[in-house]
Design a protein around this motif. Structure first.
Motif, PDB file in Angstrom:
ATOM      1  N   THR A 153       0.969  -1.199  -0.154  1.00  0.00           N
ATOM      2  CA  THR A 153      -0.074  -0.050   0.037  1.00  0.00           C
ATOM      3  C   THR A 153       0.808   1.225  -0.017  1.00  0.00           C
ATOM      4  O   THR A 153       0.572   2.145  -0.943  1.00  0.00           O
ATOM      5  CB  THR A 153      -1.034   0.060   1.519  1.00  0.00           C
ATOM      6  N   VAL A 154       1.634   1.349   0.887  1.00  0.00           N
ATOM      7  CA  VAL A 154       2.667   2.397   1.143  1.00  0.00           C
ATOM      8  C   VAL A 154       3.574   2.743  -0.271  1.00  0.00           C
ATOM      9  O   VAL A 154       3.497   3.909  -0.844  1.00  0.00           O
ATOM     10  CB  VAL A 154       3.523   2.134   2.160  1.00  0.00           C
ATOM     11  N   ALA A 155       4.058   1.519  -0.826  1.00  0.00           N
ATOM     12  CA  ALA A 155       4.801   1.789  -2.256  1.00  0.00           C
ATOM     13  C   ALA A 155       3.977   2.232  -3.144  1.00  0.00           C
ATOM     14  O   ALA A 155       4.194   3.101  -4.060  1.00  0.00           O
ATOM     15  CB  ALA A 155       5.541   0.187  -2.553  1.00  0.00           C
ATOM     16  N   SER A 156       2.971   1.689  -3.304  1.00  0.00           N
ATOM     17  CA  SER A 156       1.963   2.004  -4.490  1.00  0.00           C
ATOM     18  C   SER A 156       1.481   3.295  -4.392  1.00  0.00           C
ATOM     19  O   SER A 156       1.212   4.326  -5.396  1.00  0.00           O
ATOM     20  CB  SER A 156       0.833   1.084  -4.679  1.00  0.00           C
ATOM     21  N   LEU A 157       1.106   3.798  -2.915  1.00  0.00           N
ATOM     22  CA  LEU A 157       0.774   5.299  -2.789  1.00  0.00           C
ATOM     23  C   LEU A 157       1.695   6.228  -3.312  1.00  0.00           C
ATOM     24  O   LEU A 157       1.530   7.194  -3.634  1.00  0.00           O
ATOM     25  CB  LEU A 157       0.178   5.246  -1.317  1.00  0.00           C
ATOM     26  N   TYR A 158       3.027   5.679  -2.819  1.00  0.00           N
ATOM     27  CA  TYR A 158       4.200   6.726  -2.950  1.00  0.00           C
ATOM     28  C   TYR A 158       4.439   6.868  -4.503  1.00  0.00           C
ATOM     29  O   TYR A 158       4.292   7.886  -5.326  1.00  0.00           O
ATOM     30  CB  TYR A 158       5.514   5.982  -2.605  1.00  0.00           C
ATOM     31  N   THR A 159       4.384   5.727  -5.406  1.00  0.00           N
ATOM     32  CA  THR A 159       4.454   5.816  -6.918  1.00  0.00           C
ATOM     33  C   THR A 159       3.196   6.853  -7.328  1.00  0.00           C
ATOM     34  O   THR A 159       3.430   7.581  -8.202  1.00  0.00           O
ATOM     35  CB  THR A 159       4.468   4.688  -7.427  1.00  0.00           C
ATOM     36  N   ALA A 160       1.977   6.603  -6.925  1.00  0.00           N
ATOM     37  CA  ALA A 160       0.951   7.240  -7.424  1.00  0.00           C
ATOM     38  C   ALA A 160       1.033   8.632  -7.178  1.00  0.00           C
ATOM     39  O   ALA A 160       0.645   9.570  -7.974  1.00  0.00           O
ATOM     40  CB  ALA A 160      -0.286   6.676  -6.681  1.00  0.00           C
ATOM     41  N   ILE A 161       1.395   8.812  -6.003  1.00  0.00           N
ATOM     42  CA  ILE A 161       1.242  10.366  -5.536  1.00  0.00           C
ATOM     43  C   ILE A 161       2.631  11.076  -6.404  1.00  0.00           C
ATOM     44  O   ILE A 161       2.297  12.112  -6.981  1.00  0.00           O
ATOM     45  CB  ILE A 161       1.974  10.510  -3.982  1.00  0.00           C
ATOM     46  N   SER A 162       3.638  10.380  -6.535  1.00  0.00           N
ATOM     47  CA  SER A 162       4.576  11.248  -7.251  1.00  0.00           C
ATOM     48  C   SER A 162       4.353  11.234  -8.941  1.00  0.00           C
ATOM     49  O   SER A 162       4.938  12.013  -9.356  1.00  0.00           O
ATOM     50  CB  SER A 162       6.035  10.512  -7.148  1.00  0.00           C
ATOM     51  N   ASN A 163       3.308  10.386  -9.292  1.00  0.00           N
ATOM     52  CA  ASN A 163       3.086  10.563 -10.528  1.00  0.00           C
ATOM     53  C   ASN A 163       1.630  11.214 -10.651  1.00  0.00           C
ATOM     54  O   ASN A 163       1.258  11.447 -12.175  1.00  0.00           O
ATOM     55  CB  ASN A 163       3.097   9.178 -11.314  1.00  0.00           C
ATOM     56  N   LEU A 164       1.041  11.691  -9.775  1.00  0.00           N
ATOM     57  CA  LEU A 164      -0.175  12.338  -9.851  1.00  0.00           C
ATOM     58  C   LEU A 164      -0.253  13.663 -10.754  1.00  0.00           C
ATOM     59  O   LEU A 164      -1.073  13.667 -11.666  1.00  0.00           O
ATOM     60  CB  LEU A 164      -0.805  12.605  -8.502  1.00  0.00           C
ATOM     61  N   GLY A 165       0.784  14.285 -10.585  1.00  0.00           N
ATOM     62  CA  GLY A 165       0.801  15.676 -11.565  1.00  0.00           C
ATOM     63  C   GLY A 165       0.827  15.109 -12.906  1.00  0.00           C
ATOM     64  O   GLY A 165      -0.054  15.730 -13.550  1.00  0.00           O
ATOM     65  N   SER A 166       1.758  14.213 -13.566  1.00  0.00           N
ATOM     66  CA  SER A 166       1.869  14.102 -14.953  1.00  0.00           C
ATOM     67  C   SER A 166       0.464  13.318 -15.183  1.00  0.00           C
ATOM     68  O   SER A 166      -0.019  13.647 -16.359  1.00  0.00           O
ATOM     69  CB  SER A 166       2.915  13.307 -15.189  1.00  0.00           C
ATOM     70  N   ALA A 167      -0.100  12.392 -14.390  1.00  0.00           N
ATOM     71  CA  ALA A 167      -1.359  11.692 -14.793  1.00  0.00           C
ATOM     72  C   ALA A 167      -2.366  12.812 -14.954  1.00  0.00           C
ATOM     73  O   ALA A 167      -3.169  12.411 -16.133  1.00  0.00           O
ATOM     74  CB  ALA A 167      -1.624  10.391 -13.776  1.00  0.00           C
ATOM     75  N   ILE A 168      -2.385  13.680 -14.206  1.00  0.00           N
ATOM     76  CA  ILE A 168      -3.585  14.615 -14.417  1.00  0.00           C
ATOM     77  C   ILE A 168      -3.343  15.291 -15.548  1.00  0.00           C
ATOM     78  O   ILE A 168      -4.249  15.578 -16.574  1.00  0.00           O
ATOM     79  CB  ILE A 168      -3.788  15.742 -13.211  1.00  0.00           C
ATOM     80  N   ALA A 169      -2.266  15.803 -15.788  1.00  0.00           N
ATOM     81  CA  ALA A 169      -1.771  16.695 -17.057  1.00  0.00           C
ATOM     82  C   ALA A 169      -1.957  15.911 -18.458  1.00  0.00           C
ATOM     83  O   ALA A 169      -2.494  16.567 -19.282  1.00  0.00           O
ATOM     84  CB  ALA A 169      -0.175  17.209 -16.859  1.00  0.00           C
ATOM     85  N   GLU A 170      -1.804  14.494 -18.213  1.00  0.00           N
ATOM     86  CA  GLU A 170      -1.922  13.781 -19.477  1.00  0.00           C
ATOM     87  C   GLU A 170      -3.424  13.708 -20.005  1.00  0.00           C
ATOM     88  O   GLU A 170      -3.870  14.013 -21.431  1.00  0.00           O
ATOM     89  CB  GLU A 170      -1.547  12.407 -19.465  1.00  0.00           C
ATOM     90  N   GLU A 171      -4.507  13.789 -19.164  1.00  0.00           N
ATOM     91  CA  GLU A 171      -5.683  13.498 -19.446  1.00  0.00           C
ATOM     92  C   GLU A 171      -6.366  15.040 -19.147  1.00  0.00           C
ATOM     93  O   GLU A 171      -6.380  15.534 -18.059  1.00  0.00           O
ATOM     94  CB  GLU A 171      -6.268  12.647 -18.681  1.00  0.00           C
ATOM     95  N   LEU A 180      -9.273   7.979  -7.909  1.00  0.00           N
ATOM     96  CA  LEU A 180      -8.979   6.632  -8.419  1.00  0.00           C
ATOM     97  C   LEU A 180      -7.616   6.548  -8.923  1.00  0.00           C
ATOM     98  O   LEU A 180      -7.138   5.474  -9.236  1.00  0.00           O
ATOM     99  CB  LEU A 180     -10.026   6.319  -9.550  1.00  0.00           C
ATOM    100  N   LYS A 181      -7.205   7.838  -9.364  1.00  0.00           N
ATOM    101  CA  LYS A 181      -5.558   7.736  -9.897  1.00  0.00           C
ATOM    102  C   LYS A 181      -4.846   7.050  -8.732  1.00  0.00           C
ATOM    103  O   LYS A 181      -3.444   6.326  -9.360  1.00  0.00           O
ATOM    104  CB  LYS A 181      -5.159   9.085 -10.333  1.00  0.00           C
ATOM    105  N   LEU A 182      -5.166   7.038  -7.592  1.00  0.00           N
ATOM    106  CA  LEU A 182      -4.269   6.943  -6.527  1.00  0.00           C
ATOM    107  C   LEU A 182      -4.109   5.320  -6.445  1.00  0.00           C
ATOM    108  O   LEU A 182      -3.122   4.520  -6.183  1.00  0.00           O
ATOM    109  CB  LEU A 182      -4.846   7.086  -5.103  1.00  0.00           C
ATOM    110  N   PHE A 183      -5.190   4.801  -7.040  1.00  0.00           N
ATOM    111  CA  PHE A 183      -4.959   3.247  -7.040  1.00  0.00           C
ATOM    112  C   PHE A 183      -4.536   2.679  -8.366  1.00  0.00           C
ATOM    113  O   PHE A 183      -3.866   1.528  -8.708  1.00  0.00           O
ATOM    114  CB  PHE A 183      -6.449   2.633  -7.053  1.00  0.00           C
ATOM    115  N   THR A 184      -4.436   3.459  -9.458  1.00  0.00           N
ATOM    116  CA  THR A 184      -4.022   3.018 -10.772  1.00  0.00           C
ATOM    117  C   THR A 184      -2.711   3.732 -11.342  1.00  0.00           C
ATOM    118  O   THR A 184      -2.215   3.146 -12.265  1.00  0.00           O
ATOM    119  CB  THR A 184      -5.114   3.504 -11.741  1.00  0.00           C
ATOM    120  N   ALA A 185      -2.231   4.959 -10.984  1.00  0.00           N
ATOM    121  CA  ALA A 185      -1.350   5.711 -11.425  1.00  0.00           C
ATOM    122  C   ALA A 185       0.140   4.757 -11.148  1.00  0.00           C
ATOM    123  O   ALA A 185       0.164   4.285  -9.984  1.00  0.00           O
ATOM    124  CB  ALA A 185      -1.077   7.168 -11.017  1.00  0.00           C
ATOM    125  N   THR A 186       0.896   5.022 -12.085  1.00  0.00           N
ATOM    126  CA  THR A 186       2.248   4.570 -12.148  1.00  0.00           C
ATOM    127  C   THR A 186       3.343   5.168 -12.686  1.00  0.00           C
ATOM    128  O   THR A 186       2.924   5.762 -13.783  1.00  0.00           O
ATOM    129  CB  THR A 186       2.257   2.874 -12.408  1.00  0.00           C
TER     130      THR A 186
END
Lengths: 341, 313
Positions: free
Chosen positions: A59-77, A85-91
């Motif tokens: 959980t911690v690991a995936s949360l970490y990657t998700a948070i650090s990539n949240l910015g780019s994930a939002i910008a993309e779309e 939901l991106k917290l669960f899917t972003a990587t």
């Protein structure tokens, strides 16, 4: 109809004083006494603690990657909705997202909780003592299943709520109602998926006398589906692919065939179900022609439609779980009861 | 002791593929008695017990336990019958008391009653001081005692013990046996126990049934069994006399109750139908010989066992 209703009413009415009497002398039903004992066994075991730690780490690991990539994930779309939901899917590609982790580690949880369910009772000599008690024989296997599944549900609920809680703290954004329901369905599907592997492990624990053998066979099945199955399907695809494509419907039909082959694997069913639930922009699981896509308005599906899309996958997972449980049930009921054989 | 059959077996048969584990067994066990199933390993004792509990189905024949048929009403039968399996197992990570309370919960005994009974039973079987320790720290004998408490907490009408003394040291066996006997007398319970240990069965059982190769050869009180078996020469007198010549032997053989006299080293073994020690002593003394030893020898299970399992079967 009226007779049936009366009967049900009668049962309900009769149920109430019984419940009162039960509260008075507090003798729980043997079924629940057994479930409680099984659950206590699981929750007190090192096995459960290790699994929980493993999942917490995930959980911690995936949360970490998700948070650090949240910015780019939002910008993309451009669609800024469903941020939570991106917290669960972003990587970022280095670490898999939470949903992939669950599909990877879920079977391990199921197998770990079930592989010695029956054969350890047998080898400790407690099975014959248990069967000499005035309880129906199937209580043994039913309670094992119910208790283990309850433990799985607790574990998944902990993780899901933890994800949501930490997510809110880190991003400052609460999930919308729809996002909450999507997460809820995702967790439900995860429990069913783990239940499939749990049942498989219980089945092997009935079939094989040694816990090591049953653990190994369950792991073998898991490895087969997670590693080799796609390879085998690829081989079949290469061998049977149409050499000359004459029309679109042939191609689509063939694509459908390959997809159905892949869906034999429970992990494929699970990942289709969870991605559709967690990524609302997925509109279909099959191939789409350009004509079909042409008029479509780009946008997320509503919750109902997403659920409808993966309803077959969810039904299949439940069915597989029940089929395996049925086989274990028959195996167990027909087995000889000899102490420690 | 009333002569009411609490367990009735008629022509009971169990076949595994082509092996007949139990062969046309007909047997009655009466209310309040201690009945021993005696026989070598693999004679069908455990199979019979499992059938009595409805844990395995007979191929043919009828059973009645407390008036119920175990094959069709196993749960009702199990409410009345306590079964202590060979090598009983407990949940090792729970304490002895917790194990008992779990059993009580399976029998729908309310927690308060269960705790009271469990404490009393643990006291009675002598492991009260270790009741709160985990079972994994218990010795074999303690587990067997806990096993007894475990079946007694349900207050059954019948208790079935499968090889209860296996793997326990002699002192432990002695204590366990007196415990079983005490409990049976005190509570008026019927006890069915299986064993291949002759002396233990002899010490405790009112009646025994002899099992060989799935067949019941004979059943009854040990004395009766011995009498049936040694009908012609039920008693053996060992005599040492000086001088023990042929004349003395012929004189002894002249007695109507003596069936034969066999010379055994310096002693004479006199097989007779009645206890005629006094007459024999008189004969020897009247003959002018010195009587230095005279002892009566009862046939125990050992002799019975040997006759059946080695010579007879």
């Amino acid at each position: 109809m009226r007779a049936a209703l009366n009967k049900i009413g009668g049962l309900l009415r009769r149920g109430t004083p019984q419940r009162k009497a039960k509260q008075a002398d507090q003798a729980p039903h043997p079924f629940w006494a057994m479930v409680r004992k099984e659950m206590a066994d699981h929750l007190n075991s090192w096995r459960f603690i290790i699994l929980l730690l493993l999942m917490l780490l995930t959980t911690v690991a995936s949360l970490y990657t998700a948070i650090s990539n949240l910015g780019s994930a939002i910008a993309e779309e451009s669609a800024s909705s469903f941020l939570f939901l991106k917290l669960f899917t972003a990587t970022d590609g280095a670490l898999p997202p939470f949903i992939t982790f669950v599909s990877l580690l879920g079977p391990i949880i199921g197998i770990a909780l079930g592989f010695d369910a029956v054969n350890s009772e047998r080898s400790r000599g407690t099975l014959s003592r248990l069967l000499a008690q005035p309880i129906p024989r199937d209580y043994v296997i039913n309670t094992k299943f119910v208790a283990s599944l309850a433990v799985v549900a607790i574990m998944i609920a902990i993780l899901g709520l933890l994800m949501i809680g930490i997510g809110i703290l880190l991003t400052g954004i609460p999930p919308t109602v729809e996002e909450f329901w999507r997460i809820f369905f995702f967790l439900l599907v995860s429990i069913v998926y783990i239940g499939v592997w749990l049942n498989l492990a219980i089945m092997f624990s009935i079939r094989f006398k040694q816990p090591a053998t049953s653990a190994l066979s369950s792991l073998a099945v898991w490895l087969f589906f997670s590693l080799f199955f796609t390879m085998i399907v690829n081989l079949i695809v290469q061998a049977t692919a149409p050499t000359r494509v004459t029309d679109v419907s042939q191609l689509i039909g063939y694509q459908g065939f390959v997809q159905n082959l892949l869906r034999i694997s429970p992990s494929q069913l699970f990942s289709e179900a969870t991605t559709t639930l967690m990524v609302p922009t997925i509109r279909t699981l099959g191939p789409v022609t350009i004509e079909q896509a042409y008029g479509a308005i780009a946008g997320p599906l509503p919750l109902g439609q997403s659920v409808l899309l993966v309803w077959p996958q969810m039904t299949c997972l439940v069915a597989v779980a029940f089929i395996i449980f049925g086989i274990s049930y028959v195996l167990f009921m027909k087995q000889e009861v000899r102490s420690r054989l | 002791m009333s002569k009411e059959a609490i367990i009735e077996l008629t022509e009971l048969t169990k076949k595994y593929d082509d092996i007949t584990a139990v062969d046309r067994l007909t047997l009655s066990v009466y209310q309040g008695e201690i009945f021993g199933l005696l026989g070598p390993n693999g004679a069908g004792k455990t199979t019979t017990i499992l059938m009595l509990l409805g844990l395995c189905e007979p191929t043919a024949g009828k059973m009645k336990v407390c008036g119920l048929d175990p094959t069709y009403q196993p749960i009702l039968v199990k409410e009345k019958v306590g079964y202590l399996p060979d090598e009983v197992g407990f949940y090792e990570n729970l304490s002895g008391l917790e194990n008992l309370l779990f059993t009580a919960a399976l029998n729908r005994i309310p927690p308060a009653t269960a705790r009271r009974r469990a404490e009393a039973l643990l006291e009675q079987v002598g492991i009260a001081d270790r009741a709160r320790d985990k079972v994994q720290t218990y010795s074999r004998g303690m587990k067997q005692r806990l096993g007894l408490a475990d079946i007694l907490i349900r207050e059954p009408e019948i208790i079935i013990l499968d090889e209860p003394t296996n793997g326990i040291d002699p002192e432990g066996v002695r204590e366990l046996i007196s415990l079983i006997r005490e409990l049976s007398r005190e509570r008026g319970m019927t006890v069915l126990l299986s064993s291949h240990h002759l002396y233990q069965v002899q010490q405790i059982c009112d009646r025994v049934g002899l099992f060989v190769d799935g067949k019941l050869i004979d059943a009854g009180p040990i004395k009766e069994l011995a009498y049936n078996l040694f009908k012609n020469d039920p008693l053996l007198l060992e005599v040492e006399a000086e001088p023990a010549d042929e004349q003395l032997i012929s004189l002894l053989e002249a007695n109507e109750h003596v069936s034969k006299v066999v010379r055994n080293g310096s002693r004479l073994n006199i097989h007779c139908r009645q206890d005629i020690s006094a007459e024999i002593a008189a004969t020897i003394v009247n003959r002018g010989a010195r009587l230095t030893h005279l002892s009566r020898h009862d046939y125990g299970l050992d002799e019975i066992y040997h006759r059946y399992f080695e010579g007879g079967s």
